[in-house]
Design a protein around this motif. Structure first.
Motif, mmCIF file in Angstrom:
data_model
loop_
_atom_site.group_PDB
_atom_site.id
_atom_site.type_symbol
_atom_site.label_atom_id
_atom_site.label_comp_id
_atom_site.label_asym_id
_atom_site.label_seq_id
_atom_site.Cartn_x
_atom_site.Cartn_y
_atom_site.Cartn_z
ATOM 1 N N ALA A 14 1.001 -1.214 0.043
ATOM 2 C CA ALA A 14 0.024 0.048 0.041
ATOM 3 C C ALA A 14 0.833 1.279 0.056
ATOM 4 O O ALA A 14 1.814 1.257 0.993
ATOM 5 C CB ALA A 14 -0.926 0.018 1.347
ATOM 6 N N GLU A 15 0.735 2.029 -0.745
ATOM 7 C CA GLU A 15 1.528 3.040 -1.066
ATOM 8 C C GLU A 15 1.550 4.278 0.179
ATOM 9 O O GLU A 15 0.423 4.511 0.526
ATOM 10 C CB GLU A 15 1.220 4.090 -2.366
ATOM 11 N N LEU A 16 2.545 4.618 0.838
ATOM 12 C CA LEU A 16 2.688 5.537 1.661
ATOM 13 C C LEU A 16 3.587 6.564 1.461
ATOM 14 O O LEU A 16 4.877 6.533 1.132
ATOM 15 C CB LEU A 16 3.164 4.740 2.964
ATOM 16 N N ILE A 17 3.138 7.969 1.688
ATOM 17 C CA ILE A 17 4.107 9.248 1.728
ATOM 18 C C ILE A 17 3.483 10.274 2.650
ATOM 19 O O ILE A 17 2.301 10.687 2.142
ATOM 20 C CB ILE A 17 4.157 9.423 0.039
ATOM 21 N N GLU A 18 3.945 10.556 3.778
ATOM 22 C CA GLU A 18 3.442 11.463 4.501
ATOM 23 C C GLU A 18 4.502 12.329 5.056
ATOM 24 O O GLU A 18 5.660 11.946 4.761
ATOM 25 C CB GLU A 18 2.793 10.627 5.513
ATOM 26 N N ILE A 19 4.262 13.202 5.933
ATOM 27 C CA ILE A 19 5.101 14.141 6.451
ATOM 28 C C ILE A 19 5.535 13.460 7.727
ATOM 29 O O ILE A 19 4.391 13.423 8.577
ATOM 30 C CB ILE A 19 4.819 15.555 6.829
ATOM 31 N N LEU A 20 6.536 13.197 8.043
ATOM 32 C CA LEU A 20 7.043 12.271 9.470
ATOM 33 C C LEU A 20 7.198 13.339 10.439
ATOM 34 O O LEU A 20 6.763 13.299 11.745
ATOM 35 C CB LEU A 20 8.207 11.496 9.065
ATOM 36 N N GLU A 21 8.024 14.293 10.208
ATOM 37 C CA GLU A 21 8.460 15.372 10.940
ATOM 38 C C GLU A 21 9.113 16.644 10.309
ATOM 39 O O GLU A 21 9.443 16.601 9.347
ATOM 40 C CB GLU A 21 9.831 14.888 11.677
ATOM 41 N N VAL A 22 8.899 17.872 11.280
ATOM 42 C CA VAL A 22 9.394 19.088 10.976
ATOM 43 C C VAL A 22 9.799 19.760 12.120
ATOM 44 O O VAL A 22 9.280 19.626 13.172
ATOM 45 C CB VAL A 22 8.159 20.096 10.431
ATOM 46 N N TRP A 23 11.087 20.355 11.839
ATOM 47 C CA TRP A 23 11.930 20.943 13.014
ATOM 48 C C TRP A 23 12.422 22.148 12.537
ATOM 49 O O TRP A 23 12.890 22.372 11.290
ATOM 50 C CB TRP A 23 12.923 19.805 13.549
ATOM 51 N N PRO A 24 12.731 22.992 13.439
ATOM 52 C CA PRO A 24 13.117 24.297 13.189
ATOM 53 C C PRO A 24 14.748 24.302 12.653
ATOM 54 O O PRO A 24 15.517 23.343 12.980
ATOM 55 C CB PRO A 24 13.204 25.208 14.544
ATOM 56 N N PRO A 25 14.954 25.423 11.831
ATOM 57 C CA PRO A 25 14.149 26.358 11.212
ATOM 58 C C PRO A 25 13.520 26.041 10.096
ATOM 59 O O PRO A 25 12.382 26.651 9.856
ATOM 60 C CB PRO A 25 15.187 27.679 10.986
ATOM 61 N N ARG A 26 13.874 25.034 9.265
ATOM 62 C CA ARG A 26 13.256 24.508 8.202
ATOM 63 C C ARG A 26 13.327 23.266 7.600
ATOM 64 O O ARG A 26 13.081 23.166 6.541
ATOM 65 C CB ARG A 26 13.669 25.714 7.018
ATOM 66 N N ASP A 27 13.696 22.352 8.392
ATOM 67 C CA ASP A 27 14.219 21.095 7.997
ATOM 68 C C ASP A 27 12.803 19.988 8.225
ATOM 69 O O ASP A 27 11.966 20.510 8.978
ATOM 70 C CB ASP A 27 15.150 20.409 8.608
ATOM 71 N N PHE A 28 12.608 18.938 7.322
ATOM 72 C CA PHE A 28 11.522 18.186 7.209
ATOM 73 C C PHE A 28 11.853 16.853 6.686
ATOM 74 O O PHE A 28 12.897 16.674 6.200
ATOM 75 C CB PHE A 28 10.421 18.925 6.687
ATOM 76 N N GLN A 29 11.081 15.887 7.111
ATOM 77 C CA GLN A 29 11.182 14.470 6.694
ATOM 78 C C GLN A 29 10.246 13.737 6.503
ATOM 79 O O GLN A 29 9.069 13.956 6.910
ATOM 80 C CB GLN A 29 12.112 13.809 8.081
ATOM 81 N N LEU A 30 10.028 12.894 5.224
ATOM 82 C CA LEU A 30 8.870 12.218 4.718
ATOM 83 C C LEU A 30 9.105 10.652 5.193
ATOM 84 O O LEU A 30 10.291 10.103 5.594
ATOM 85 C CB LEU A 30 8.977 12.162 3.157
ATOM 86 N N ASP A 31 7.956 10.296 5.393
ATOM 87 C CA ASP A 31 7.760 8.770 5.549
ATOM 88 C C ASP A 31 7.170 8.219 4.311
ATOM 89 O O ASP A 31 6.135 8.517 3.940
ATOM 90 C CB ASP A 31 6.903 8.532 6.844
ATOM 91 N N THR A 32 8.005 7.164 3.825
ATOM 92 C CA THR A 32 7.296 6.369 2.699
ATOM 93 C C THR A 32 7.374 5.213 2.745
ATOM 94 O O THR A 32 8.127 4.576 3.654
ATOM 95 C CB THR A 32 8.413 6.942 1.508
ATOM 96 N N CYS A 33 6.756 4.485 2.006
ATOM 97 C CA CYS A 33 6.777 3.024 1.889
ATOM 98 C C CYS A 33 7.973 2.392 1.451
ATOM 99 O O CYS A 33 8.303 1.203 1.817
ATOM 100 C CB CYS A 33 5.380 2.446 1.180
ATOM 101 N N CYS A 34 8.620 2.930 0.801
ATOM 102 C CA CYS A 34 9.801 2.287 0.252
ATOM 103 C C CYS A 34 10.775 3.466 -0.171
ATOM 104 O O CYS A 34 10.444 4.604 -0.358
ATOM 105 C CB CYS A 34 9.522 1.369 -0.961
ATOM 106 N N HIS A 35 12.041 2.858 -0.693
ATOM 107 C CA HIS A 35 12.993 3.990 -1.210
ATOM 108 C C HIS A 35 12.725 4.558 -2.494
ATOM 109 O O HIS A 35 12.967 5.765 -2.968
ATOM 110 C CB HIS A 35 14.410 3.274 -1.414
ATOM 111 N N GLY A 36 12.085 3.645 -3.217
ATOM 112 C CA GLY A 36 11.713 4.227 -4.728
ATOM 113 C C GLY A 36 10.690 5.476 -4.633
ATOM 114 O O GLY A 36 10.856 6.233 -5.364
#
Length: 236
Positions: A14-36
């Motif tokens: 099942a496809e997954l792509i969401e915002i996992l985390e945001v931290w100051p001042p402007r960085d963010f991380q995505l959560d996905t089902c796979c590397h592709g």
């Protein structure tokens, strides 16, 4: 009944792509089902900065942070970061003065001023403006004020302070009117384009032959350079 999620074209799950985390001042991380999927998302974000902002809004970024995002940019090191909508907000006297010292291209902080403000990208101060008495003694300080200093940071990605100077000039003109002054002026070196002033609706009203304010009768060791300048004022 919940609808089934689409299968990921890369891993088949099942496809997954969401915002996992945001931290100051402007960085963010995505959560996905796979590397592709992650690689595809990064490519999209890097190639479509404004569309990326819309996509992040749809994913709930602004609900998580309480801030408006305008773009996703490369910070110069290959890292994608969030470029927030610029916000004009008050700063203390000492904060503004300490900001000018390392960031203004050719002038130190003035000795005093009437009003000032800062401009932020997210939580980060990226610029400030200081408005005070006109330097030229022929101008009436009861009716005229001058943008004595305006500067933005040059040690960050140039997209982050984009449009900050124009916004600060616009704020200064509005604030001068609110305070009852008849005119507000500022000077730029003749060699400077004044593009931010033009964008804020200011025009050249006078060309000033360069001279130093440091004279035998009035010693000013930190005076501005004696170069030809343009004097600007907002269009009426």
């Amino acid at each position: 009944m919940a609808l089934p999620q689409e299968a990921c074209p890369y891993c088949g799950e099942a496809e997954l792509i969401e915002i996992l985390e945001v931290w100051p001042p402007r960085d963010f991380q995505l959560d996905t089902c796979c590397h592709g999927v992650h690689e595809a998302a990064v490519q999209f974000l890097s190639e479509n900065p404004r569309a990326a902002a819309q996509w992040l809004r749809a994913k709930g970024l602004e609900g998580l942070t309480g801030r408006r995002v305008r773009r996703v940019i490369d910070d110069g090191s290959g890292q994608l970061v969030l470029d927030w909508r610029l916000t004009i907000a008050p700063v203390s006297f000492s904060t503004a003065k300490n900001f000018v010292a390392p960031h203004h291209r050719h002038c130190p902080a003035p000795a005093g001023w009437r009003f000032w403000t800062g401009i932020f990208n997210g939580d980060e101060l990226i610029g400030c403006v200081m408005v005070g008495r006109p330097v030229a003694r022929a101008l009436d300080p009861a009716r005229v004020v001058e943008v004595n200093r305006l500067c933005v940071r040059t040690d960050i990605a140039p997209e982050l302070p984009w449009n900050a100077c124009s916004q600060l000039y616009g704020w200064a003109a509005r604030e001068a009117r609110k305070r009852g002054f008849q005119r507000i002026i500022t000077y730029t070196l003749e060699s400077e384009s004044g593009v931010s002033l033009k964008a804020a609706g200011w025009t050249i009203e006078h060309k000033v032959k360069g001279r130093s304010w440091d004279t035998p009768s009035r010693r000013l060791p930190n005076a501005s350079p004696g170069l030809n300048k343009n004097r600007w004022t907002p269009e009426s």
